[in-house]
Design an enzyme around this catalytic site. Structure first.
Site: not given
Length: 242
Positions: A56, A148
């Site tokens: 991750d 984003y």
């Protein structure tokens, strides 16, 4: 794909490379004789010369540990392609704080931690290439994509600043706008037929393999450039590209 340059003996780390553009690039790099190591939270179907590490990238310690493992096994990292990202769709007024933080943690912090981990070895060898995936949404924006777009806009500034910082060590840092590509992330963010039809008309929808050539160029010694952005605005309709 026929390899366009020789990567024999070189090692590439691709974050978010279990599928999509990252997976296509990792396989092309392996076909060119190099070793590609993918950092991702999911698994793909790797090429025999592509290794997968479950990482991750928002976890700084996990990234640094994974890079140390690559260095212990292969002795070097010649290139980093930072492609790991999430793209939630949500109006700002409805955005959960954790969703905002998670988007920045993966899309922005993940690039910072990855670059931080690989740079000491590159500086010691006075060579290396780092590619950062940005997006046209960083400058154009889009409804329900604020987190984003913000993360990608920040990456443009980060990459340009990093390029200036490490240029004296002959390390190249460039940014890529891949354009509209039919990846799992694009499919998730654009699930309806109407949205896909819009992008097909507006820009064309490319395949992951279509982006590999430009990326391979930027990783190669032929790309004597840093602090630059390569923009792939449009895809050829498939009938013309064949």
């Amino acid at each position: 794909m026929q390899a366009s340059f020789d990567a024999t003996g070189e090692v590439l780390v691709v974050t978010g490379g279990a599928n999509g553009i990252g997976a296509a690039l990792a396989q092309a790099y392996a076909d060119a004789g190099g070793t590609a190591v993918v950092f991702d939270v999911t698994s793909g179907q790797p090429h025999p010369r592509v290794q997968e590490y479950r990482v991750d990238v928002s976890d700084r310690d996990a990234v640094h540990a994974a890079v140390a493992r690559v260095l212990a096994e292969h002795g070097r990292i010649d290139a980093l392609v930072a492609g790991a990202a999430v793209q939630p769709r949500c109006d700002v007024v409805d955005m959960d704080p954790e969703q905002w933080r998670r988007t920045l943690a993966v899309n922005l912090d993940g690039v910072v931690w990855s670059a931080q981990a690989v740079l000491p070895g590159m500086i010691a060898r006075r060579s290396g290439a780092i590619l950062v995936f940005a997006s046209g949404l960083a400058t154009a924006g889009r409804a329900q994509a604020s987190a984003y777009a913000a993360s990608k806009g920040a990456l443009i500034a980060f990459a340009k600043s990093l390029a200036a910082e490490v240029a004296e060590h002959r390390i190249r840092v460039n940014t890529v706008f891949p354009g509209v590509v039919d990846t799992p992330q694009f499919q998730q963010a654009n699930p309806t037929g109407g949205e896909r039809e819009h992008w097909a008309r507006a820009t064309g929808i490319g395949a992951p393999a279509d982006v590999v050539g430009p990326l391979m160029f930027l990783l190669s010694p032929a790309a004597t450039m840093t602090g630059s952005t390569l923009t792939r605005d449009r895809a050829y309709p498939r009938s013309e590209a064949q």
